[in-house]
Write a protein that holds these residues in place. Structure first.
Motif, PDB file in Angstrom:
ATOM      1  N   CYS A 137      39.159  48.279  35.113  1.00 62.90           N
ATOM      2  CA  CYS A 137      38.743  47.268  34.130  1.00 62.90           C
ATOM      3  C   CYS A 137      37.239  47.006  34.274  1.00 62.90           C
ATOM      4  N   CYS A 157      36.925  43.049  35.659  1.00 63.27           N
ATOM      5  CA  CYS A 157      37.329  42.596  36.996  1.00 63.27           C
ATOM      6  C   CYS A 157      37.512  43.744  37.988  1.00 63.27           C
ATOM      7  N   HIS A 184      39.954  45.788  38.297  1.00 61.13           N
ATOM      8  CA  HIS A 184      41.359  46.120  38.549  1.00 61.13           C
ATOM      9  C   HIS A 184      41.670  47.532  38.044  1.00 61.13           C
ATOM     10  N   CYS A 240      43.968  44.803  30.394  1.00 58.51           N
ATOM     11  CA  CYS A 240      43.915  44.786  31.861  1.00 58.51           C
ATOM     12  C   CYS A 240      45.080  43.984  32.432  1.00 58.51           C
ATOM     13  N   CYS A 283      43.319  40.831  34.607  1.00 57.29           N
ATOM     14  CA  CYS A 283      42.688  39.650  33.999  1.00 57.29           C
ATOM     15  C   CYS A 283      42.986  39.502  32.508  1.00 57.29           C
ATOM     16  N   PHE A 306      41.870  41.234  30.061  1.00 63.85           N
ATOM     17  CA  PHE A 306      40.771  41.679  29.198  1.00 63.85           C
ATOM     18  C   PHE A 306      41.176  42.932  28.411  1.00 63.85           C
TER      19      PHE A 306
END
Ligand SMILES: [Zn+2]
Length: 239
Positions: A11, A14, A16, A48, A51, A53
């Protein structure tokens, strides 16, 4: 057939990491809904798991229209790398076409470097317009508007939505901000006249030489010319 593969994606917000299925190719005869998804900017979108996103993964994608007999390869690349990538792509295409039986009529193959160019090319083809003539028109528009239309910072895009039987519409896009700044019109009769001109075999050859492809782009030609000029100036300066 449309094809998907699994990719490990991080991501951008963040960091991830997750495994996601992304399209490598879409065939709009088999999956017409994928064309709609592409136009709505919904192809290869990822949400994501960390988060929430949402982001689009720009990766290589082949858009295939078997009925319209064309394939567009979207090969996301930096502008600076376009020439190098175009050469690589040509090698790959030569490899593929070598494997085709001689009686197979190869579909028209296009190379684009941005999603905007991909959408533009689809609409151009569907409107029955010749991409080399359209790019030639753009080339003349750049030449006539040197001050307003600097190819280094402004892209000129064919706009099918606002074009009609009498006028072809083009939008000016700022390359950096991606904002659309102006609409320019071109008389459709001018296109028809050029089509007539380029139906002559010799003239058609000249046009083909000017835009050999696979990345057919007036802007790319102009940027290449500007780079060549700058190169000459540097050489002169060194003398
Ligand atoms: Zn995230």
């Amino acid at each position: 057939m449309s094809e998907k593969s699994t990719y490990r994606i991080a991501c951008p917000k963040c960091g991830h990491e997750q495994s996601v299925e992304l399209y490598d190719s879409i065939n709009i005869k088999d999956d017409p809904s994928l064309k709609e998804a592409l136009l709505k900017n919904q192809i290869n979108n990822v949400s994501c798991g960390g988060c929430g996103f949402n982001f689009r993964v720009d990766k290589q994608l082949a858009y295939s229209d078997p009925v319209g007999r064309f394939i567009v390869f979207w090969y996301p690349a930096d502008e600076a790398a376009c020439d190098r990538d175009e050469d690589r792509f040509l090698d790959a295409i030569a490899e593929i076409t070598r494997g085709l039986p001689e009686d197979v009529l190869a579909p028209s193959v296009h190379l684009v470097f941005t999603r905007t160019e991909l959408i533009e090319r689809i609409f151009m083809r569907e409107a029955g317009l010749d991409e080399r003539i359209i790019e030639y028109i753009k080339y003349t528009m750049y030449a006539r508007n040197v001050k307003r239309l600097d190819p280094a910072t402004k892209a000129l895009l064919f706009n099918a939505h606002d074009s009609n039987d009498t006028l072809l519409a083009f939008v000016v896009q700022d390359v950096k901000t991606r904002k659309f700044e102006a609409v320019l019109h071109y008389d459709r009769k001018g296109y028809d006249a050029l089509k007539e001109t380029f139906s002559d075999e010799e003239k058609a050859f000249d046009l083909y030489e000017f835009f050999p492809g696979p990345h057919i782009s007036a802007r790319q030609n102009l940027l290449r010319e500007l780079r060549a000029e700058a190169g000459h100036e540097t050489e002169d300066g060194a003398e």
